[in-house]
Design a protein around this motif. Sequence first.
Motif, PDB file in Angstrom:
ATOM      1  N   THR A 114       4.327 -11.354   5.081  1.00 17.12           N
ATOM      2  CA  THR A 114       5.095 -10.586   6.057  1.00 17.12           C
ATOM      3  C   THR A 114       4.870  -9.093   5.850  1.00 17.12           C
ATOM      4  OG1 THR A 114       6.773 -12.318   6.215  1.00 17.12           O
ATOM      5  CG2 THR A 114       7.407 -10.125   6.962  1.00 17.12           C
ATOM      6  N   ILE A 115       4.884  -8.668   4.597  1.00 21.56           N
ATOM      7  CA  ILE A 115       4.626  -7.261   4.292  1.00 21.56           C
ATOM      8  C   ILE A 115       3.211  -6.873   4.701  1.00 21.56           C
ATOM      9  CG2 ILE A 115       4.325  -5.616   2.386  1.00 21.56           C
ATOM     10  CD1 ILE A 115       6.685  -7.119   0.987  1.00 21.56           C
ATOM     11  N   ARG A 116       2.248  -7.715   4.347  1.00 18.21           N
ATOM     12  CA  ARG A 116       0.851  -7.411   4.689  1.00 18.21           C
ATOM     13  C   ARG A 116       0.650  -7.336   6.204  1.00 18.21           C
ATOM     14  NH1 ARG A 116      -3.760  -8.763   2.271  1.00 18.21           N
ATOM     15  NH2 ARG A 116      -4.108 -10.544   3.682  1.00 18.21           N
ATOM     16  N   ALA A 117       1.333  -8.204   6.936  1.00 14.15           N
ATOM     17  CA  ALA A 117       1.212  -8.173   8.394  1.00 14.15           C
ATOM     18  C   ALA A 117       1.794  -6.893   8.977  1.00 14.15           C
ATOM     19  CB  ALA A 117       1.912  -9.391   8.997  1.00 14.15           C
ATOM     20  N   ALA A 118       2.849  -6.382   8.347  1.00 17.77           N
ATOM     21  CA  ALA A 118       3.530  -5.190   8.874  1.00 17.77           C
ATOM     22  C   ALA A 118       2.841  -3.887   8.495  1.00 17.77           C
ATOM     23  CB  ALA A 118       4.975  -5.164   8.380  1.00 17.77           C
ATOM     24  N   LEU A 119       2.167  -3.848   7.355  1.00 22.64           N
ATOM     25  CA  LEU A 119       1.646  -2.576   6.838  1.00 22.64           C
ATOM     26  C   LEU A 119       0.740  -1.829   7.822  1.00 22.64           C
ATOM     27  CD1 LEU A 119       0.975  -3.284   3.047  1.00 22.64           C
ATOM     28  CD2 LEU A 119       2.853  -1.991   4.082  1.00 22.64           C
ATOM     29  N   SER A 161       4.195  -2.598  -7.095  1.00 19.00           N
ATOM     30  CA  SER A 161       2.817  -2.123  -6.958  1.00 19.00           C
ATOM     31  C   SER A 161       2.503  -1.631  -5.550  1.00 19.00           C
ATOM     32  CB  SER A 161       1.848  -3.249  -7.339  1.00 19.00           C
ATOM     33  OG  SER A 161       0.503  -2.822  -7.178  1.00 19.00           O
ATOM     34  N   VAL A 162       2.793  -2.453  -4.545  1.00 16.57           N
ATOM     35  CA  VAL A 162       2.407  -2.094  -3.182  1.00 16.57           C
ATOM     36  C   VAL A 162       3.163  -0.860  -2.700  1.00 16.57           C
ATOM     37  CG1 VAL A 162       4.058  -3.547  -1.914  1.00 16.57           C
ATOM     38  CG2 VAL A 162       1.814  -3.071  -0.933  1.00 16.57           C
ATOM     39  N   SER A 163       4.364  -0.645  -3.203  1.00 17.92           N
ATOM     40  CA  SER A 163       5.112   0.547  -2.798  1.00 17.92           C
ATOM     41  C   SER A 163       4.377   1.821  -3.200  1.00 17.92           C
ATOM     42  CB  SER A 163       6.523   0.529  -3.392  1.00 17.92           C
ATOM     43  OG  SER A 163       6.480   0.587  -4.806  1.00 17.92           O
ATOM     44  N   GLN A 164       3.673   1.777  -4.331  1.00 19.77           N
ATOM     45  CA  GLN A 164       2.881   2.926  -4.761  1.00 19.77           C
ATOM     46  C   GLN A 164       1.619   3.082  -3.907  1.00 19.77           C
ATOM     47  OE1 GLN A 164       2.573   3.149  -9.251  1.00 19.77           O
ATOM     48  NE2 GLN A 164       3.753   1.242  -9.087  1.00 19.77           N
ATOM     49  N   GLU A 165       1.053   1.945  -3.496  1.00 20.20           N
ATOM     50  CA  GLU A 165      -0.164   1.980  -2.691  1.00 20.20           C
ATOM     51  C   GLU A 165       0.063   2.634  -1.337  1.00 20.20           C
ATOM     52  OE1 GLU A 165      -1.719  -2.307  -4.525  1.00 20.20           O
ATOM     53  OE2 GLU A 165      -1.230  -2.133  -2.393  1.00 20.20           O
ATOM     54  N   VAL A 166       1.222   2.367  -0.727  1.00 26.67           N
ATOM     55  CA  VAL A 166       1.429   2.811   0.655  1.00 26.67           C
ATOM     56  C   VAL A 166       2.367   4.013   0.772  1.00 26.67           C
ATOM     57  CG1 VAL A 166       0.952   0.508   1.541  1.00 26.67           C
ATOM     58  CG2 VAL A 166       3.323   1.167   1.062  1.00 26.67           C
ATOM     59  N   ALA A 167       2.837   4.541  -0.352  1.00 27.27           N
ATOM     60  CA  ALA A 167       3.698   5.731  -0.306  1.00 27.27           C
ATOM     61  C   ALA A 167       3.046   6.894   0.456  1.00 27.27           C
ATOM     62  CB  ALA A 167       4.086   6.150  -1.716  1.00 27.27           C
ATOM     63  N   PRO A 168       1.721   7.124   0.324  1.00 29.97           N
ATOM     64  CA  PRO A 168       1.100   8.227   1.081  1.00 29.97           C
ATOM     65  C   PRO A 168       1.201   8.069   2.595  1.00 29.97           C
ATOM     66  CG  PRO A 168      -0.339   7.517  -0.714  1.00 29.97           C
ATOM     67  CD  PRO A 168       0.754   6.498  -0.599  1.00 29.97           C
ATOM     68  N   PHE A 169       1.508   6.854   3.061  1.00 30.96           N
ATOM     69  CA  PHE A 169       1.599   6.617   4.501  1.00 30.96           C
ATOM     70  C   PHE A 169       3.049   6.646   4.997  1.00 30.96           C
ATOM     71  CE2 PHE A 169      -2.034   4.030   2.891  1.00 30.96           C
ATOM     72  CZ  PHE A 169      -3.041   4.856   3.355  1.00 30.96           C
ATOM     73  N   ASN A 170       3.958   7.138   4.148  1.00 24.49           N
ATOM     74  CA  ASN A 170       5.373   7.260   4.509  1.00 24.49           C
ATOM     75  C   ASN A 170       6.019   5.891   4.727  1.00 24.49           C
ATOM     76  OD1 ASN A 170       7.688   8.867   4.974  1.00 24.49           O
ATOM     77  ND2 ASN A 170       7.394   8.746   7.186  1.00 24.49           N
ATOM     78  N   ILE A 171       5.567   4.903   3.967  1.00 21.18           N
ATOM     79  CA  ILE A 171       6.165   3.569   3.989  1.00 21.18           C
ATOM     80  C   ILE A 171       6.920   3.390   2.679  1.00 21.18           C
ATOM     81  CG2 ILE A 171       5.745   1.083   4.115  1.00 21.18           C
ATOM     82  CD1 ILE A 171       3.110   1.770   5.600  1.00 21.18           C
ATOM     83  N   ASP A 172       8.224   3.178   2.778  1.00 19.26           N
ATOM     84  CA  ASP A 172       9.083   3.102   1.600  1.00 19.26           C
ATOM     85  C   ASP A 172       9.656   1.695   1.435  1.00 19.26           C
ATOM     86  OD1 ASP A 172       8.854   5.920   1.109  1.00 19.26           O
ATOM     87  OD2 ASP A 172      10.290   6.242   2.733  1.00 19.26           O
ATOM     88  N   PHE A 173       9.959   1.340   0.187  1.00 20.21           N
ATOM     89  CA  PHE A 173      10.484   0.015  -0.136  1.00 20.21           C
ATOM     90  C   PHE A 173      11.805   0.109  -0.883  1.00 20.21           C
ATOM     91  CE2 PHE A 173       6.120  -1.106   0.583  1.00 20.21           C
ATOM     92  CZ  PHE A 173       6.095  -2.459   0.889  1.00 20.21           C
ATOM     93  N   THR A 174      12.659  -0.873  -0.664  1.00 20.78           N
ATOM     94  CA  THR A 174      13.855  -1.085  -1.469  1.00 20.78           C
ATOM     95  C   THR A 174      13.960  -2.568  -1.810  1.00 20.78           C
ATOM     96  OG1 THR A 174      15.102   0.772  -0.527  1.00 20.78           O
ATOM     97  CG2 THR A 174      16.383  -1.015  -1.524  1.00 20.78           C
ATOM     98  N   LEU A 175      14.171  -2.859  -3.091  1.00 20.92           N
ATOM     99  CA  LEU A 175      14.445  -4.220  -3.543  1.00 20.92           C
ATOM    100  C   LEU A 175      15.956  -4.412  -3.578  1.00 20.92           C
ATOM    101  CD1 LEU A 175      11.850  -4.343  -6.420  1.00 20.92           C
ATOM    102  CD2 LEU A 175      11.991  -6.077  -4.623  1.00 20.92           C
ATOM    103  N   ALA A 176      16.473  -5.288  -2.730  1.00 18.78           N
ATOM    104  CA  ALA A 176      17.904  -5.577  -2.708  1.00 18.78           C
ATOM    105  C   ALA A 176      18.185  -6.717  -3.675  1.00 18.78           C
ATOM    106  CB  ALA A 176      18.354  -5.948  -1.301  1.00 18.78           C
TER     107      ALA A 176
END
Length: 275
Positions: A114-119, A161-176
Amino acid sequence: MTRTWFITGTSSGFGRLMTEKLLARGDKVAATLRKKGSLDDLKEQYGDKLWIAHLDVTDTAAIYAVVKGAFDAFGRIDVIVNNAGYGLFGAAEEVSDDQIRHQIDTNVIGSIQTIRAALPLLRAQAGGRIIQVSSEGGQIAYPNFSLYHASKWAIEGFVESVSQEVAPFNIDFTLAEPGPTMTNFAAGLVSPPKMDVYENTPAGDVRNMIASGEFEIHGDASKMAQAMIDSVDVNPAPKRLTMGAGAYASIHHALTQRLQELESQKDLAISMDRD
């Protein structure tokens, strides 16, 4: 500020609660579910503000099609909420190979895909927020939940890991990370036939506590759903969102113990570098 959300697993629990709250405040929601018809009441009330798709997150091709369909329907998705999942409840020796595979396919691979599809779609619109619903079980472990914990620890590592990969693209993550909560999670537990040899063991103790109601559940699902919604207004995005006094206490204890063990091995660890 109104937003558009994509939420998996909206038939019940956190997914349903978040969908209700978001629509009530004027946001739009693309909701996926496995139980057809379970959002018909909200669709009748909110019309085009709610887009619904049937989705089994173990079907990777379907994930990509549904995610694209949601973006096409609304033009933009501000927040992805990876919520679909369940718990496999049994000692490692008790569960079947098929049960192991389905747990990993749902909680880990389904969330990853799901994450990969959205990125790429989030990159194309210059950013967005992803909330990955994990659990206190992503940092601690109870007996009899070994495969469930394996799935939650795995998805937390992926997000780290992926949160660091896509941070330059202004994509942020939160683990609930909710602790034990009054949802229908327990009703959705999948349990293999139990082995008598585990009856008087920690695995059996946990099983009996849950069956008897001795395993206390204090978490308020509505408050937690609201906390996940509110977290999107926090910048920078919180890496983790601990939800519930039980979750705080158990995670605090686990991290404190882990740090103490690490410190006790400091000299030994350093001694293993090359001279």
